[in-house]
Enzyme design. Structure first.
Site, PDB file in Angstrom:
ATOM      1  N   GLU A 178      53.215  25.547  56.579  1.00  0.00           N
ATOM      2  CA  GLU A 178      53.840  25.438  57.890  1.00  0.00           C
ATOM      3  C   GLU A 178      54.964  24.405  57.961  1.00  0.00           C
ATOM      4  O   GLU A 178      55.947  24.611  58.670  1.00  0.00           O
ATOM      5  CB  GLU A 178      52.766  25.089  58.942  1.00  0.00           C
TER       6      GLU A 178
ATOM      7  N   SER B 122      -8.432  12.580  71.483  1.00  0.00           N
ATOM      8  CA  SER B 122      -8.925  11.324  70.902  1.00  0.00           C
ATOM      9  C   SER B 122      -7.810  10.415  70.390  1.00  0.00           C
ATOM     10  O   SER B 122      -8.091   9.386  69.781  1.00  0.00           O
ATOM     11  CB  SER B 122      -9.878  11.632  69.741  1.00  0.00           C
TER      12      SER B 122
END
Length: 695
Positions: A85, A345
């Protein structure tokens, strides 16, 4: 006669330049301010501790725009991008005169636009201010905006705009969104073929979409590769391999890890667009797979939750709230890790910890596991059998109910809840404002898995419960103290010896399970020095699941989760001040549980003054005789008294060390090893003394 005015060519060029510059200035002055803020808007992105996307949310008209910087993408992609580009991107100031001249010559020669000559900066300007058509006015506007961008931002910042705004077809914007959608991964590591495709798509994002037009995308990718070969960025062999690479055939789903946490954090801070969390994406993914598999083995309506906590910082490394976030039959939208459930528990270790701290018991203290009644309440063991006479160590390892209730009767249910809440652990009673009963030791209250996990992390941290943290804000958490280090160590050492589930090695982690009444919840929490993991299995609607026993379902899942940490368990460090003894060699007051301990304030005041800890003849290991301690606090000895009338005065070897205390607990730091005579005196002049050996 009219004379011809001759003007030198140089002067004409200068005048033309002045006119052009003036026109450009006039054009630029008429432009509105560049809306940088609009360009910076993006999807809300939830990131893990290393910056990996956990989850993203669309914004605007359903667009995926994920912010990206130069550091977020593979350098290979940046090299290909600039080669294709704008190869002079690092040198020009927004407009590349050479590229512009080439484009003009091509247009004159061909009679049409062959190449635009736009730099990456000009493309960013176009993305910030979209305009239809490719007119000269539009190009001029882009050039002016490009010069403005170059003045205001660095090259890497301009690249970041491109990486975030470039179109990739459909509702995808930015290289990060495209990489996740087409390759299912972050763009930090891309193959040559992947990088080339991502460079090629923004020029014609709809026409080149690989999921719709794979042949066009393949041609465009080949052009990028040919340019890279010509520039010397890749070799012929690498190009051939990239050309042969398959094209993505469909878009992939965006990541949705830690979905419950992501939604909660987004709702809590709706104005923030980047939410950095403490979650580890790799570990989170592994735990989500485990939860899904574990729930699938049990039933179609069963869900699962898993938490992983870093003990040192309190940071949550993984938070799985459901077996499948999208599964309606499992109520996947419910975050079970933050839902109030019964722990079964799993609260028993904290009863024992308070009993150890108060001097009521020691791990080798003998307890009675026989039918016992407390008014109308008669606790029974899970298997409805009794062991008879057992040590506190064995009672907790076997999760016997009767001894746990006996200890809670001495500690006091209200005292247990008060200490938990003071440490930041939220618990809820079945009736708001009601009095806690002895059944809370066996799961008769509600608690969130997050709070339960934090409490267990406190045991690994010497009794200091950390505040759980989901956001990356640095630092460590001090934590609120629940019990003193010695009591926490006693409990951790006991839980490390709990029987391991089938196909797991015992003694590697300290852990405890809990099965709620009616088989509605199965919980298992384990820890080593580095991490705490908590798991839950059950139905989100609270329905019963026949056969849902924590030791058979949640415990194996817990050990599998620890195996996914990718390291060996880290051993806990024993503190000084612990009493090493057997049941037979314990001081007499600690050999059996005392059932005549004071139960209320009046009884305490009227009771005779006694030293509860250390007991007479105790051998106290403070680590003073061989080696050093990392924590100075662990070299101190807890002194505890019962009865008498405050204020109290403590005397060691005839020398006062604490005076005027209204509390019955204090700490003393010995100055060496050997025998010490400890005495306490109350306001009435009553005294009690013991002799201990410090080593």
């Amino acid at each position: 006669m009219i004379r011809r005015l001759l003007v030198p060519a140089g002067t004409l060029a200068l005048l033309a330049a002045i006119v052009a510059a003036g026109g450009l200035w006039w054009f630029a002055a008429r432009l509105p301010p560049l809306d940088i803020a609009a360009a910076g808007r993006h999807s809300t992105v939830v990131l893990d501790r290393r910056g990996t996307v956990l989850r993203a949310f669309t914004f605007g008209e359903g667009r995926w725009r994920l912010p990206a910087t130069v550091a977020d993408v593979d350098p290979r992609f940046l090299d290909l991008l600039m080669a294709y580009e704008d190869r002079r991107f690092r040198d020009h100031r927004g407009v590349d005169p050479l590229a512009a001249g080439r484009a003009a010559m091509q247009m004159l020669a061909e009679g049409r636009v062959v190449s635009g000559g736009s730099t990456l900066t000009m493309q960013v300007a176009r993305l910030m201010e979209p305009r239809a058509g490719r007119t000269m006015a539009a190009k001029l506007r882009q050039a002016v905006r490009a010069a403005e961008l170059e003045r205001r931002f660095t090259k890497d910042e301009i690249l970041a705009f491109y990486l975030s705004l470039a179109p990739y077809g459909g509702n995808l914007e930015g290289v990060r969104a495209a990489s996740l959608a087409y390759f299912g991964k972050e763009p930090r590591r891309l193959s040559t073929a992947e990088a080339a495709l991502l460079v090629a798509l923004p020029q014609s994002p709809e026409a080149r979409r690989p999921d719709r037009f794979p042949d066009r995308a393949r041609v465009a990718r080949a052009r990028v590769l040919q340019r890279a070969l010509a520039r010397g960025l890749i070799g012929a062999a690498e190009m051939e391999a990239a050309l042969a690479a398959p094209m993505p055939e469909a878009r992939r789903a965006f990541p949705m890890l830690a979905a419950h946490v992501a939604e909660a954090e987004r709702a809590a801070t709706p104005d923030e667009r980047i939410l950095p969390l403490t979650i580890d994406a790799g570990l989170q993914s592994a735990m989500e797979v485990l939860a899904r598999e574990a729930a699938g083995r049990i039933g179609p309506q069963v869900s699962a939750a898993i938490l992983v906590i870093d003990n040192a910082t309190g940071e949550v490394l993984a938070h799985v709230g459901a077996a499948d976030f999208m599964a309606s039959e499992r109520a996947g939208w419910v975050d079970a890790a933050r839902a109030v459930r019964s722990p079964g528990s799993a609260l028993k270790p904290f009863v024992y910890a308070l009993a150890f701290e108060a001097g009521l018991a020691h791990p080798e203290t003998v307890l009675e596991d026989r039918p016992t009644r407390y008014g109308l309440y008669a606790p029974e063991n899970f298997d409805q059998t009794y062991q008879g006479t057992v040590t506190a160590r064995k009672a907790l390892q076997l999760s016997l109910n009767v001894p746990a209730v006996a200890l809670l009767a001495e500690v006091g249910p209200a005292h247990l809840l008060a200490r938990l809440r003071a440490a930041g652990v939220r618990v809820e009673l079945p009736r708001e404002g009601g009095e806690p009963g002895l059944a809370i030791a066996l799961g008769g209250l509600g608690i969130r898995l997050t709070d339960l996990a934090a409490a267990y992390a406190g045991l690994a941290r010497g009794g200091a419960v950390p505040a759980l943290r989901y956001r990356r804000d640095g630092g460590e958490t001090e934590g609120a103290s629940f019990v003193q280090p010695v009591a926490a160590w006693y409990v951790a050492d006991i839980l490390r010896g709990a029987p391991a589930p089938h196909n797991a090695l015992a003694g590697r982690i300290a852990y405890k399970t809990g099965t709620s009444y009616g088989y509605r919840d199965a919980v298992a929490i384990g820890f080593d020095r580095g991490a705490t993991i908590a798991v839950w299995l059950g139905r989100p609607d609270g329905g019963a699941v026949p056969g849902l026993v924590a030791r058979e379902t949640a415990a194996p899942l817990l050990f599998e989760a620890f195996a996914r940490l990718g390291r060996e368990p880290l051993p806990l460090i024993a503190p000084g001040g612990r009493l090493v003894a057997t049941s037979a060699t314990l001081p007499p007051p600690l050999r059996h549980l005392r059932r005549d301990a004071p139960r209320n304030l009046a009884a305490t005041i009227n009771a005779p003054l006694r030293i509860a800890f250390p007991p007479e003849g105790a051998m106290i290991d403070l680590g003073l005789a061989g080696g050093t301690r990392q924590e100075t606090l662990l070299q101190e000895l807890a002194l505890k008294a019962t009865g008498g009338v405050p204020p109290l005065t403590w005397v060691v070897n005839g020398r006062p060390v604490e005076q005027g205390l209204f509390r019955r607990e204090t700490r003393w730091k010995p100055d060496g090893t050997g025998f010490a005579r400890l005495s306490v005196i109350d306001s009435r002049g009553d005294t009690d003394s013991v002799t201990v050996r410090i080593q």
